[in-house]
Design an enzyme around this catalytic site. Structure first.
Site, PDB file in Angstrom:
ATOM      1  N   GLU A  81      82.120  69.777  45.228  1.00 40.78           N
ATOM      2  CA  GLU A  81      80.819  70.420  45.048  1.00 40.78           C
ATOM      3  C   GLU A  81      79.894  70.211  46.237  1.00 40.78           C
ATOM      4  O   GLU A  81      78.753  70.648  46.234  1.00 40.78           O
ATOM      5  CB  GLU A  81      80.162  69.917  43.747  1.00 40.78           C
ATOM      6  CG  GLU A  81      80.906  70.404  42.504  1.00 40.78           C
ATOM      7  CD  GLU A  81      80.191  70.121  41.186  1.00 40.78           C
ATOM      8  OE1 GLU A  81      79.173  69.415  41.184  1.00 40.78           O
ATOM      9  OE2 GLU A  81      80.684  70.611  40.145  1.00 40.78           O
ATOM     10  N   ARG A 136      77.349  66.043  45.323  1.00 45.01           N
ATOM     11  CA  ARG A 136      76.760  67.329  45.708  1.00 45.01           C
ATOM     12  C   ARG A 136      76.260  67.369  47.144  1.00 45.01           C
ATOM     13  O   ARG A 136      75.508  68.262  47.506  1.00 45.01           O
ATOM     14  CB  ARG A 136      75.696  67.733  44.694  1.00 45.01           C
ATOM     15  CG  ARG A 136      76.301  67.827  43.307  1.00 45.01           C
ATOM     16  CD  ARG A 136      75.565  68.626  42.295  1.00 45.01           C
ATOM     17  NE  ARG A 136      76.379  68.657  41.084  1.00 45.01           N
ATOM     18  CZ  ARG A 136      76.406  67.681  40.179  1.00 45.01           C
ATOM     19  NH1 ARG A 136      75.638  66.615  40.312  1.00 45.01           N
ATOM     20  NH2 ARG A 136      77.185  67.762  39.130  1.00 45.01           N
ATOM     21  N   THR A 180      75.261  61.563  41.267  1.00 45.09           N
ATOM     22  CA  THR A 180      76.078  62.667  41.792  1.00 45.09           C
ATOM     23  C   THR A 180      75.251  63.626  42.644  1.00 45.09           C
ATOM     24  O   THR A 180      75.816  64.454  43.350  1.00 45.09           O
ATOM     25  CB  THR A 180      76.705  63.488  40.647  1.00 45.09           C
ATOM     26  OG1 THR A 180      75.657  63.966  39.790  1.00 45.09           O
ATOM     27  CG2 THR A 180      77.663  62.639  39.824  1.00 45.09           C
ATOM     28  N   GLU A 198      75.218  62.025  29.188  1.00 45.89           N
ATOM     29  CA  GLU A 198      76.196  61.984  28.097  1.00 45.89           C
ATOM     30  C   GLU A 198      76.567  60.536  27.762  1.00 45.89           C
ATOM     31  O   GLU A 198      77.492  60.280  26.996  1.00 45.89           O
ATOM     32  CB  GLU A 198      77.451  62.769  28.478  1.00 45.89           C
ATOM     33  CG  GLU A 198      77.299  64.270  28.312  1.00 45.89           C
ATOM     34  CD  GLU A 198      76.237  64.872  29.189  1.00 45.89           C
ATOM     35  OE1 GLU A 198      76.262  64.649  30.411  1.00 45.89           O
ATOM     36  OE2 GLU A 198      75.326  65.556  28.663  1.00 45.89           O
ATOM     37  N   THR A 262      68.083  62.663  32.469  1.00 47.07           N
ATOM     38  CA  THR A 262      68.489  62.275  33.819  1.00 47.07           C
ATOM     39  C   THR A 262      68.026  63.310  34.841  1.00 47.07           C
ATOM     40  O   THR A 262      67.653  64.430  34.492  1.00 47.07           O
ATOM     41  CB  THR A 262      70.015  62.134  33.886  1.00 47.07           C
ATOM     42  OG1 THR A 262      70.601  63.323  33.348  1.00 47.07           O
ATOM     43  CG2 THR A 262      70.475  60.942  33.052  1.00 47.07           C
ATOM     44  N   ASN A 282      69.270  66.824  29.935  1.00 46.22           N
ATOM     45  CA  ASN A 282      69.303  66.931  28.469  1.00 46.22           C
ATOM     46  C   ASN A 282      68.983  65.614  27.771  1.00 46.22           C
ATOM     47  O   ASN A 282      69.178  64.542  28.336  1.00 46.22           O
ATOM     48  CB  ASN A 282      70.692  67.391  28.023  1.00 46.22           C
ATOM     49  CG  ASN A 282      71.771  66.381  28.396  1.00 46.22           C
ATOM     50  OD1 ASN A 282      72.140  66.274  29.556  1.00 46.22           O
ATOM     51  ND2 ASN A 282      72.266  65.624  27.432  1.00 46.22           N
ATOM     52  N   ASP A 324      72.517  70.883  24.732  1.00 43.41           N
ATOM     53  CA  ASP A 324      72.781  70.324  26.065  1.00 43.41           C
ATOM     54  C   ASP A 324      72.260  71.230  27.183  1.00 43.41           C
ATOM     55  O   ASP A 324      72.929  71.427  28.193  1.00 43.41           O
ATOM     56  CB  ASP A 324      74.288  70.059  26.272  1.00 43.41           C
ATOM     57  CG  ASP A 324      74.586  69.415  27.624  1.00 43.41           C
ATOM     58  OD1 ASP A 324      73.782  68.576  28.069  1.00 43.41           O
ATOM     59  OD2 ASP A 324      75.598  69.752  28.241  1.00 43.41           O
TER      60      ASP A 324
END
Lengths: 597, 189
Positions: A81, A136, A180, A198, A262, A282, A324
Site C-alpha cells: 500500500e 502506507r 500503519t 478491531e 483510531t 470506527n 465499521d
C-alpha cells in the site's frame, strides 16, 4: 454472453456526463497545494491531498506508448500500500512488515539501490494487524525520511545516507496497537496516529518534533475533553457535537477506554487557517448493542490547531456506528464558490457512502450526496448534521441482517482519491459491495480482537465489486463511472496530461481519459495492485509514473494470507466476496516505473 | 393393515431410541483446577538428529476430547469467548492463518494445538497461559481439530443457530494435517 459481460466489466463504461468545468471554480488553496516542482515528497502529494501532478509530458496523445523503464522487488509478498515517494534524485518506499525502507538512485540506469534501512519491528506485531501487515508509505521533508513501523515506532532516517536520526516508540502491541499510516509532516512536526480499531484500543493522534522525535502534543479520540484536547476554542457547528466530556457521556460507563477511534488514515493541513484535519476511525466493538450512545468522537473529523492540537471544531459523520464505517478517509482541501459565496471547504468521500463538502473553517456541512449505492442511509439533515438512517437496517444480537450496503470496508476504504485541477473533477476509487451482518456479544481481552460481528460480503447491484467514479463536486453527481470486477483498492492519481491512473486487483495498471473514463493505456503487472500511484520528473527531465504491485490488504488478504475460501466470514467477511481472487492473481511485491520511449 | 405396520415401525423406533440412550457420553464434571498444566512432549517437525523420527511422548488424553461432543461444543463456545474468531474467523483465517485446511505451521495434532494456544507463536499468536484454564484449552483445541474434519463426525459440532459461514464441522471432509502453511515474511537479513 460471457464475453459481453467481461467487456462490460473490464472496459470502462463511459456515461454521458455533464459539461466539464473548463475553468474550474474549484481549486485547491495555493498555500496547501503549491506550484508543482516535479517531485512527489509525500504520499498525498501536498497538504491539500490532491494527488494531482502538473506534469503533462505523458498525456492523452502519447500515453499509448508508455512502457516500463525499471522494476524493483521489495522482497516481501504482502499487500503493497506504499507509494513510491520521490525527492531530490531518490525514490523511497516502505515494504509491508518487516517495513524495510528502500532508497533507489534515479541518476543511474536501472535505478539501483542507494541504501536500505531495516527497522526490525517486533515479529509479534503481525498478530495485531487486522487487515494484512501493510504500511502506507514514507514522507520526505527537510532531508529526512519519516516512516512508521507496524509495532509502533516512528523513525526519521537521513535521506542521503540512510542512517537513523531518531526513533520514538509510540504504540504498544500488547494493547492491540499498531501503526500503519504514513507519517504526515508539516510545520516542523510529524503527525501520526494508532491503528487497532478491531482490538479495543483507545485511539489518538500525536505530534512529534520533526528534529528530535520528542512528543509535542497527543489528542485522544475518546474520553474527557482534557485528553481529547477540547478547550475554550472548540466551536463545533452542530448542537449534537456541543457539550462537556462527550467522549465519556456518549458511551456506557468506561466503554470509551477501549472504544477505538483510531487515526490511521489521511491528514490535511491548511497553512492559512493554521488548522490540521484528521479523521477518526470506527468504535469498538463492531457490535453496536454493546455501546449505546453516539460514541464520540469515533467516525468524526477534527480541525485542530497545528501547534497545540487544541480542537477548533469536530463533526461526527456517523454517530453510533453500526457497520465499521471508519472516518479516516482523506480530506481534500478546496476553495469553491457555493451558492454565490466563496467557501473554503474540505471534501471527504466517507465510508458511509456520502461525499461530504464541509466548510473547513466552521465545520458546517454544505452537501453530502451519495457517491455509491446505499440502502442504509438516505442522506444527511443539513440543519442538524445528522446522518439519516433507514430504520430496518439496524443489526441486533443473534439475528442475521441481510443485504446491508455499503459494507464494513465502506463505500470506500483507505485508498485515496485524487482531485484534478485541469478537469475540476474528483476521482474516487471505491467499492460496490453489500453484506449480511450478525452482531454477537464479545469480550474485551487486551491485545486480542474486539469485534463481535459475523460478516459475509458480496457484490453490490450490477454484480461488479469496484468502481472508479469521477465526481462533480459542485453539481453533486458523477461525470462518469468505471465498473471493475474486484473492489478498487488502489489510490488514484490525476495529471495535467488529462489522465487518471489507478490499478485493479488483478494487476492491471491503467490510465484513463480524465474527461470520459475511457481506458487509454494499461499494463499487466505481476500481482494485484492496491498501492498509491505517483508521478515525478526524473533527473533526466522526463516524466515517470510509479506503482507498487502486490495484492493484499483487507480485500486481498485471501491471497496474501492464503486464507481458506470455504469460510465466507474469513478476513472479517471479505473472503465471501473475494473467493475468485486466488484464481486471478498471486501475491507479489514489485515496484514498476513507467516512461515514454 | 396400514396402521398396524405404522405402529410396528413406531415401536421399533422407540426401542432404538431407548437402546441408544443407554450409552451416554461421559463428561468430566469436575475438571482439574486452573493451576495444573498438562505437559505433552511434542515436536514441531518431522525430522530429528539421527535416522529415527523425533521422539514424542503424549499422554493420550487428547483422544478423549476428540471423541467428545460435549468438549468440542464447549470448545466452540470458548473459541468465540476468547476472541479466537477475531483472527481465525470460522476457520478460514484472517490476520491469523486458516484452521479448517490441512496446513499446519506449528503442527496439527491436538497436543500441538494446545501448546500453540498456551505458549503463543512468534508471528503474532498471543500466549494464553494463565488466561485460559487447561481444560478449556484442550476443549478449544479439540474444536479446532473438528474444523478440518479431524474429529469423528458424530462428535463434531452440528449446524449453527444463525449465520452459516460454511457447512457444519460434522460435515467437513477430513483433511489430515500437512506440515507447512503460510509463514510470515522473515525479518530482514
Amino acid at each position: 454472453m460471457r464475453l459481453a459481460r467481461l467487456s462490460a466489466l473490464l472496459i470502462s463504461v463511459a456515461l454521458a456526463g455533464p459539461v466539464f468545468a473548463q475553468s474550474p471554480t474549484v481549486t485547491p488553496p495555493l498555500s496547501a497545494a503549491p506550484k508543482d516542482d516535479g517531485q512527489w515528497t509525500m504520499p498525498a502529494k501536498n497538504f491539500a491531498n490532491t494527488r494531482y501532478s502538473e506534469l503533462n509530458e505523458i498525456n492523452l496523445s502519447n500515453v499509448a506508448n508508455l512502457r516500463p523503464e525499471f522494476t524493483f522487488s521489495l522482497g516481501v509478498n504482502r499487500g503493497q500500500e506504499s507509494p513510491a515517494v520521490m525527492a531530490g534524485n531518490t525514490l523511497y518506499m516502505v515494504s509491508p512488515y518487516p517495513n524495510t525502507l528502500y532508497a533507489l538512485d534515479l541518476t543511474k540506469p536501472g535505478a539501483p539501490m542507494k541504501w536500505r534501512y531495516d527497522p526490525k519491528p517486533e515479529q509479534a506485531s503481525q498478530g495485531v494487524a487486522c487487515c494484512d501487515v501493510v504500511n502506507r508509505g514514507p514522507t520526505v521533508a527537510d532531508g529526512k525520511v519519516f516512516m512508521s513501523t507496524l509495532d509502533g515506532s516512528i523513525i526519521a532516517v537521513d535521506a542521503e545516507k540512510g542512517t537513523m536520526i531518531w526513533r520514538t516508540k509510540i504504540a504498544d502491541i500488547n494493547m492491540g496497537e499498531t501503526v500503519t499510516m504514513a507519517p504526515f509532516v508539516a510545520k516542523g512536526k510529524v503527525f501520526v496516529g494508532n491503528s487497532g480499531g478491531e482490538y479495543g484500543v483507545r485511539g489518538w493522534i500525536q505530534a512529534l518534533d520533526a528534529n528530535t522525535g520528542k512528543p509535542v502534543w497527543k489528542a485522544f479520540s475518546t474520553g474527557p475533553d482534557k485528553e481529547v484536547l477540547i478547550g475554550p476554542d472548540f466551536k463545533p457547528f452542530y448542537d449534537a457535537d456541543k457539550g462537556k466530556d462527550l467522549g465519556i457521556s456518549t458511551w456506557p460507563p468506561d466503554a470509551w477506554k477501549h472504544g477505538g477511534g483510531t487515526v490511521w488514515g489521511w491528514v490535511a493541513y491548511d497553512p492559512d487557517l493554521n488548522l490540521l484535519y484528521n479523521g477518526v476511525g470506527n468504535p469498538g466493538p463492531w457490535n453496536s448493542a454493546q455501546r449505546p450512545g453516539d460514541n464520540k468522537w469515533t467516525n468524526s473529523v477534527f480541525a485542530r490547531d497545528i501547534d497545540t492540537g487544541q480542537a477548533r471544531w469536530a463533526y461526527q459523520a456517523t454517530p453510533h456506528d453500526l457497520f465499521d464505517w471508519d472516518g479516516i478517509n482523506e480530506s481534500i482541501l478546496l476553495d469553491i464558490t457555493w451558492k454565490g459565496q466563496p467557501r473554503k471547504v474540505l471534501v471527504r468521500p466517507e465510508r458511509n457512502g456520502h461525499l461530504y463538502v464541509i466548510d473547513r473553517a466552521t465545520g458546517e456541512v454544505l452537501s453530502a450526496e451519495a457517491y455509491a449505492y446505499t440502502n442504509t442511509t438516505t442522506g444527511v439533515d443539513l440543519k442538524t448534521g445528522r446522518l439519516q438512517r433507514v430504520g430496518d437496517k439496524e443489526p441486533s444480537v443473534g439475528k442475521v441482517l441481510r443485504d446491508v450496503c455499503p459494507t464494513a470496508p465502506g463505500a470506500k476504504d483507505w485508498n485515496p482519491s485524487s482531485f484534478s485541477s485541469s478537469t475540476g473533477l474528483l476521482y474516487i476509487p471505491h467499492n460496490n459491495l453489500c453484506m449480511d451482518w450478525e452482531s454477537q456479544e464479545t469480550n474485551y481481552i487486551a491485545g486480542t480482537p474486539f469485534v463481535g460481528a459475523e460478516v459475509r460480503m458480496k457484490p453490490g447491484p450490477g454484480g461488479h465489486m469496484g468502481e472508479v467514479t469521477a465526481w462533480n463536486i459542485l453539481e453533486g453527481k458523477p461525470a462518469w463511472v468505471i465498473k471493475e470486477r474486484f473492489p478498487v483498492w488502489s489510490g488514484a492519481l490525476s495529471t495535467a496530461g488529462d489522465l487518471v491512473f489507478y490499478g485493479d486487483m488483478e494487476g492491471w495498471f491503467k490510465a484513463v481519459n480524465a474527461k470520459t473514463g475511457e481506458v487509454v493505456w494499461q499494463f499487466k503487472t505481476g500481482s494485484g495492485i492496491i498501492g498509491q500511484p505517483t508521478t515525478y520528473r526524473g533527473p533526466d527531465g522526463r516524466q515517470y509514473v510509479a506503482i507498487l504491485s502486490g495484492v493484499g490488504g483487507w480485500s486481498g488478504a485471501i491471497v496474501s494470507g492464503d486464507l481458506d475460501p470455504r469460510d465466507g466470514t474469513a478476513a472479517l467477511g471479505f473472503v465471501n466476496a473475494m473467493r475468485d481472487l486466488k484464481n486471478a492473481t498471486t501475491a507479489g511485491g514489485m515496484l514498476y516505473v513507467f516512461r515514454l520511449p | 393393515m396400514c396402521s398396524g405396520s405404522l405402529k410396528a415401525l413406531m415401536a421399533a423406533c422407540a426401542m432404538g431410541a431407548l437402546l441408544g440412550a443407554c450409552q451416554r457420553e461421559e463428561r468430566d464434571q469436575r475438571p482439574s483446577p486452573v493451576a495444573s498444566e498438562t505437559r505433552e512432549q511434542v515436536a514441531l517437525t518431522t525430522n530429528s538428529a539421527g535416522p529415527s523420527p523425533p521422539e514424542i511422548r503424549v499422554s493420550g488424553k487428547g483422544a478423549k476430547y476428540e471423541a467428545s461432543a460435549y468438549d468440542q461444543s464447549q470448545g466452540k463456545k470458548y473459541y468465540a469467548w476468547f476472541n479466537c474468531n477475531g483472527c481465525h474467523s470460522n476457520g478460514g483465517g484472517g490476520s491469523g492463518p486458516p484452521l479448517m485446511d490441512d496446513r499446519w505451521i506449528y503442527g496439527g495434532s491436538i497436543e500441538n494445538i494446545v501448546q500453540t494456544i498456551r505458549e503463543g507463536r512468534p508471528n503474532g499468536m498471543p500466549s494464553f497461559r494463565g488466561k485460559i484454564p487447561d481444560e478449556q484449552i484442550w476443549q478449544i483445541a479439540a474444536y479446532v481439530r473438528s474444523m478440518s474434519g479431524n474429529t469423528s463426525s458424530d462428535s463434531a459440532p452440528q449446524r449453527n443457530d444463525s449465520m452459516h459461514p460454511h457447512p457444519s464441522e460434522s460435515r467437513t471432509p477430513p483433511s489430515p494435517p500437512v506440515n507447512g502453511g503460510t509463514v510470515a515474511p522473515s525479518p530482514s537479513r
